[in-house]
Design an enzyme around this catalytic site. Structure first.
Site, PDB file in Angstrom:
ATOM      1  CB  THR A  13      -0.936  -0.004   1.223  1.00  0.00           C
ATOM      2  OG1 THR A  13      -1.824  -1.119   1.127  1.00  0.00           O
ATOM      3  CG2 THR A  13      -1.762   1.270   1.301  1.00  0.00           C
ATOM      4  CB  SER A  54       2.215  -8.120   1.213  1.00  0.00           C
ATOM      5  OG  SER A  54       1.116  -7.761   2.009  1.00  0.00           O
ATOM      6  CB  THR A  87      -0.006  -3.925   6.244  1.00  0.00           C
ATOM      7  OG1 THR A  87      -1.241  -3.814   5.516  1.00  0.00           O
ATOM      8  CG2 THR A  87       0.685  -2.574   6.287  1.00  0.00           C
ATOM      9  CG  ASP A  88      -3.106  -7.510   3.164  1.00  0.00           C
ATOM     10  OD1 ASP A  88      -3.409  -6.631   3.992  1.00  0.00           O
ATOM     11  OD2 ASP A  88      -3.746  -7.696   2.105  1.00  0.00           O
TER      12      ASP A  88
END
Length: 336
Positions: A13, A54, A87-88
């Site tokens: 992101t 990710s 971040t995932d």
């Protein structure tokens, strides 16, 4: 001479922008992340390692990041490394680096919850904070860290707990390391070995294809899904048990047979906080342990999967004893 920090860009992101359809995708490279970023404490080298969100990453991509970090920390002129990551699955990649890269130099993962073209984006602050942490002499010897929303967290034990909030990550079952406000970095204690008694693990190319399944358990679970995992070639299955690691007699019977047939079974919990514990019979944690399941301590089920996949990629004794030893070593971390 300024301190040198290497920024490894992987996408996420923090590097994404919205298109006319209203959906976001990765657009920016590493140099774009630093353009116009004020208050940078170091001279940076930028390396574009990946260019992806990710949630699309594979184990091969994770190994690519591990290799990139190892290459950069080996440079004598580099003080620290920052990894800009989606971040995932940040917690998985950060865990892999922590397990496999042996260095006293700080390696800092960060990212963003909002794209740079959003209203009030958070990527610049997180990246600036990560650069300060990576450049600080006080960060040496603290292992791989995650810096997000002003928090400094250990990579092993870090977990994304909030899908959209800017304060997305927390330490789970381990203490946080510190905070950063502006350029002021405050650690809550002296540097300690992040992996306890566990030495750095080798990661081979076999990691790319390691078949480690994750299965969350629920009331009435009948084990057919577990049969399917083994039938599709999983060498290990990590169970997300109920409570402190509980299931039912059907799962207990499956574990006993799977272990006898050579499948490694790990036991984690679907509960974020607290370790698994062998407390209950009748298919509970005590029964599963007696059937041969390996307790994963306080590791989240997703970091447990990374640990087992790393171990599975190396030849040696059977997977279950190595996993048990690794978890025990990780658990020997002194608290603050």
């Amino acid at each position: 001479m300024m301190t040198r920090v290497v920024v490894l860009a992987t996408g996420g992101t923090i590097a994404s922008r919205f298109d006319a359809s209203g959906s976001a995708s990765v657009r920016d490279g590493g140099a774009d992340l630093l353009t116009g970023l004020a208050g940078r404490p170091a001279q940076e080298d930028v390396v574009d390692v990946l260019h992806t969100n990710s949630y699309l990453m594979t184990l091969r991509d994770i190994r690519t990041v591990v290799d990139a970090v190892a290459t950069q920390v080996a440079r004598p002129d580099v003080r620290g490394v920052v990894v800009a990551h989606g971040t995932d699955t940040l917690e998985e990649t950060a865990c892999a680096v922590a397990l496999c890269v042996d260095t006293p130099k700080p390696v800092v993962f960060t990212g963003a919850q909002r794209t740079p073209d959003s209203e009030d984006p958070d990527g610049e602050r997180n990246l600036r904070d990560a650069l300060h942490v990576a450049a600080a002499e006080s960060s040496r010897g603290r292992g791989v860290m995650v810096v997000f929303a002003g928090k400094v967290l250990p990579a092993v034990g870090c977990r994304k707990l909030r899908t959209l909030d800017l304060d997305a990550f927390d330490a789970v079952n381990v203490p946080p390391l510190g905070k950063i406000t502006g350029s002021r970095l405050r650690y809550s204690g002296p540097a300690q070995r992040a992996l306890g008694a566990l030495e750095a693990l080798p990661m081979t190319a076999a990691f790319d294809h390691a078949r480690v399944a994750v299965v969350m358990l629920y009331p009435g679970f009948d084990a057919r899904l577990l049969d399917a995992c083994v039938a599709q070639g999983s060498a290990a299955v990590i169970l997300g048990g109920m409570g402190a690691g509980n299931a039912n007699p059907a799962v207990q019977a499956w574990v006993a047979q799977a272990v006898a047939d050579g499948t490694m079974v790990g036991l984690s919990s679907r509960v974020p906080f607290g370790p698994v514990a062998a407390l209950y019979g009748a298919g509970g944690g005590a029964s599963l342990a007696a059937a041969g399941a390996v307790g994963m301590g306080g590791l989240s089920i997703f970091q447990a999967r990374i640990l087992v996949a790393v171990l599975a990629s190396a030849s040696g004794q059977s997977l279950a004893p190595r996993t048990r030893s690794a978890v025990e070593a990780l658990e020997h971390r002194s608290s603050r």
